[in-house]
Design an enzyme around this catalytic site. Sequence first.
Site, PDB file in Angstrom:
ATOM      1  N   LYS A 101       0.882  -1.164   0.000  1.00  0.00           N
ATOM      2  CA  LYS A 101       0.000   0.000   0.000  1.00  0.00           C
ATOM      3  C   LYS A 101       0.918   1.212   0.000  1.00  0.00           C
ATOM      4  O   LYS A 101       1.592   1.504   0.993  1.00  0.00           O
ATOM      5  CB  LYS A 101      -0.923   0.022   1.213  1.00  0.00           C
ATOM      6  CG  LYS A 101      -1.893   1.193   1.149  1.00  0.00           C
ATOM      7  CD  LYS A 101      -2.656   1.400   2.435  1.00  0.00           C
ATOM      8  CE  LYS A 101      -3.493   2.677   2.290  1.00  0.00           C
ATOM      9  NZ  LYS A 101      -3.986   3.163   3.589  1.00  0.00           N
ATOM     10  N   ALA A 188      -9.588   6.247   3.840  1.00  0.00           N
ATOM     11  CA  ALA A 188      -9.389   7.408   4.705  1.00  0.00           C
ATOM     12  C   ALA A 188     -10.662   8.242   4.841  1.00  0.00           C
ATOM     13  O   ALA A 188     -11.380   8.482   3.868  1.00  0.00           O
ATOM     14  CB  ALA A 188      -8.238   8.295   4.227  1.00  0.00           C
ATOM     15  N   GLY A 189     -10.899   8.655   6.081  1.00  0.00           N
ATOM     16  CA  GLY A 189     -12.015   9.542   6.386  1.00  0.00           C
ATOM     17  C   GLY A 189     -13.314   8.846   6.709  1.00  0.00           C
ATOM     18  O   GLY A 189     -14.282   9.487   7.136  1.00  0.00           O
ATOM     19  N   ASN A 210      -9.869   2.246   9.525  1.00  0.00           N
ATOM     20  CA  ASN A 210      -8.978   2.028  10.666  1.00  0.00           C
ATOM     21  C   ASN A 210      -9.493   2.765  11.902  1.00  0.00           C
ATOM     22  O   ASN A 210     -10.015   2.171  12.835  1.00  0.00           O
ATOM     23  CB  ASN A 210      -7.554   2.464  10.319  1.00  0.00           C
ATOM     24  CG  ASN A 210      -6.525   2.088  11.372  1.00  0.00           C
ATOM     25  OD1 ASN A 210      -5.330   2.216  11.158  1.00  0.00           O
ATOM     26  ND2 ASN A 210      -6.933   1.613  12.536  1.00  0.00           N
TER      27      ASN A 210
END
Length: 260
Positions: A101, A188-189, A210
């Site tokens: 990643k 993300a977010g 996450n």
Amino acid sequence: MASPLIIAGREFGSRLMLGTGKFPSLELMRDALEASGTEIVTVALRRADLSGEKDPFSNILEFVDSEKYLILPNTSGAMNAEEAVRLSRLAAAAGLPKWIKLEIHPDPTYLLPDPIETLKAAEILVKEGFTVLPYINADPVLAKRLQEVGVATVMPLGAPIGTNKGITTRDQIRIIIDQAQVPVVVDAGIGAPSHAAEAMEMGADAVLVNTAIAIASDPCRMGRAFAKATEAGRAAFEIGLPEIIGEASATSPLTGFLAD
């Protein structure tokens, strides 16, 4: 049955990827991974012991079962292409999967990815035989350029890392999905299961979560919630959502006996 996720020819039953940062303990992280049903787990190389000496302060890999999950090393913390490539080579030399990643975000405040360095690193790593999954801004032009280079996915952000704002880049992500020749992973977010469901309903192939799970009061239960939301969103996309119309449409039309 929902269709499987396929990345670089490898098939996965779950479309929920999980990160491993911010958990209160490695034991709780391990349990949350299990509860979520994920099959792809990303681990920051700066947190992993690659020396083989069992460093007790860097033993995260002992809590991620490599037979159960695809361990996806990430280059989080790399400031430029050179650092990201070096980290990737170290991971491969240590026996980790040659999947990466790719994360390059030199800005410590907003952690936004550097598009120029990301493209540069992707070109090098693909040529060296890595399966590259780059984290990017929701930039359709960059997404196309990376696909031309040969990356295995593109991973546009929904919002800056850890903000839990959800998908603030909807229009750009829709364009990326529409033009994509590889799986699109919203990364993300994402701060709520509803955000994951929305991404999947838009046609994203997977989501990576996450913070929202790691900081939850019950990470295991939250992991299960995200798994259900991801499955529900994908099912809705594959079935097809109803068209939005501008006026009311009765669900129970009037029948003749009311007019008698």
